[in-house]
Design a protein around this motif. Sequence first.
Motif, mmCIF file in Angstrom:
data_model
loop_
_atom_site.group_PDB
_atom_site.id
_atom_site.type_symbol
_atom_site.label_atom_id
_atom_site.label_comp_id
_atom_site.label_asym_id
_atom_site.label_seq_id
_atom_site.Cartn_x
_atom_site.Cartn_y
_atom_site.Cartn_z
ATOM 1 N N SER A 158 -8.741 0.612 3.592
ATOM 2 C CA SER A 158 -10.055 1.210 3.796
ATOM 3 C C SER A 158 -10.062 1.998 5.100
ATOM 4 C CB SER A 158 -11.148 0.141 3.824
ATOM 5 O OG SER A 158 -10.894 -0.838 4.815
ATOM 6 N N ARG A 195 2.323 2.336 -3.808
ATOM 7 C CA ARG A 195 1.465 2.940 -4.816
ATOM 8 C C ARG A 195 1.641 4.458 -4.838
ATOM 9 N NH1 ARG A 195 -3.220 0.037 -2.294
ATOM 10 N NH2 ARG A 195 -3.878 2.155 -1.824
ATOM 11 N N ILE A 222 0.822 -1.213 0.000
ATOM 12 C CA ILE A 222 0.000 0.000 0.000
ATOM 13 C C ILE A 222 0.854 1.260 0.000
ATOM 14 C CG2 ILE A 222 -1.933 -1.131 1.177
ATOM 15 C CD1 ILE A 222 -1.140 0.535 3.678
ATOM 16 N N ASN A 242 -6.447 -4.414 4.048
ATOM 17 C CA ASN A 242 -7.265 -5.584 3.756
ATOM 18 C C ASN A 242 -6.428 -6.724 3.182
ATOM 19 O OD1 ASN A 242 -9.742 -4.144 4.457
ATOM 20 N ND2 ASN A 242 -9.347 -2.970 2.588
ATOM 21 N N ASP A 293 -6.420 -8.124 0.433
ATOM 22 C CA ASP A 293 -5.936 -7.912 -0.931
ATOM 23 C C ASP A 293 -4.965 -6.736 -1.015
ATOM 24 O OD1 ASP A 293 -7.632 -5.801 -0.504
ATOM 25 O OD2 ASP A 293 -8.847 -6.118 -2.304
ATOM 26 N N ASN A 294 -4.483 -6.280 0.152
ATOM 27 C CA ASN A 294 -3.548 -5.156 0.265
ATOM 28 C C ASN A 294 -4.156 -3.825 -0.168
ATOM 29 O OD1 ASN A 294 -1.332 -6.458 1.441
ATOM 30 N ND2 ASN A 294 -0.656 -7.233 -0.536
ATOM 31 N N SER A 295 -5.470 -3.750 -0.196
ATOM 32 C CA SER A 295 -6.121 -2.454 -0.346
ATOM 33 C C SER A 295 -6.252 -1.824 1.046
ATOM 34 C CB SER A 295 -7.503 -2.616 -0.989
ATOM 35 O OG SER A 295 -8.354 -3.402 -0.164
#
Length: 329
Positions: free
Chosen positions: A152, A100, A97, A146, A148-150
């Motif tokens: 929130s 990016r 994360i 998360n 999935d490496n997102s």
Amino acid sequence: MTNEPSISYIGKGLSRPECVLATRSGDIFCSHKGAGVMRICPDGRQFLLQGDTEFGGMPVVPNGIALRQDGSFLIANISDAGGILELDADGVRPHPIAAREDALPPANFVYVDELGKTWVTVSSKLRPRSRAYRRNVKNGYVGLINSDNSFSIVLQGLHYTNELRPDYGNGWLYIAETFGQKITRVRLDEKGVRGEPELFLQFGPGTFVDGIELDGAGGLYAACIVSSELYHIDPEAVPTLVVGERDKAWVESVEAALDDHTMDRTHFDSSPAERLKNISSLAFKGESRDRIVCGNLLGDSLPVFDAPHNGPEPPYWNVVVPIWGTQVS
């Protein structure tokens, strides 16, 4: 104060050991400015787990650190480059994360709980962060990395978000809001937070809560910068001072700067405290977790003293980290 516990010290040559962790093995891990993590072994040996490190063209300033079940670490980088970093025996790298283009701003704290959820706090979106050292700036937030490496955001509008602790057994997530001088909490279950935060404890003038930790009986401890104090807080939100080094004139000058909108780094990069030196976090050590070790902003060692209330097993308590890094003492 009377009945103050006797203080001893662990470690030497530490650099801004803001966050501290302890495991069953007796190992102590603390953040180390410019590098990552310092390991203090039970026999006194110290290992710097990473040499001088930069991210985003700036030296890493580890604030919170988290120990994962595989023995690797996460680092909340509070330098202006921001982001979450990963550290293992192969070195330091940006967490996905942080790699990016929309990388996190300076991160204050990171925590992996017993469900494997990774919590991150951001104190403020403002840069430099000193612009958020105000009574009226409330743009801190809490997020989750998360699977999935997102990323929130689950809570926002917080008053300089600092450490947090999930308490699934009692159904709360506790959050330290430093410039609100308070601890808030929000309902929590395995699916996530529920509703909006509510006030748990409002501290008085000069008490800037930084680090928090659960005790083993539904209460909390709070480590406070500026006043250099550690409080125990019972489940009914009644605080008791455990140990402290409050300097009345210093506290009043910091409060005045907060009122005048002139507070800046000078109010945290110096302190009249001689024994506790801006304590900022805590962990429990010993087989029964009956001793407290404190992270701090300004010392080169870690204060240690008896805990009036023992701590629970943290999620990483039984993690065994192989010896690696550079021995420095």
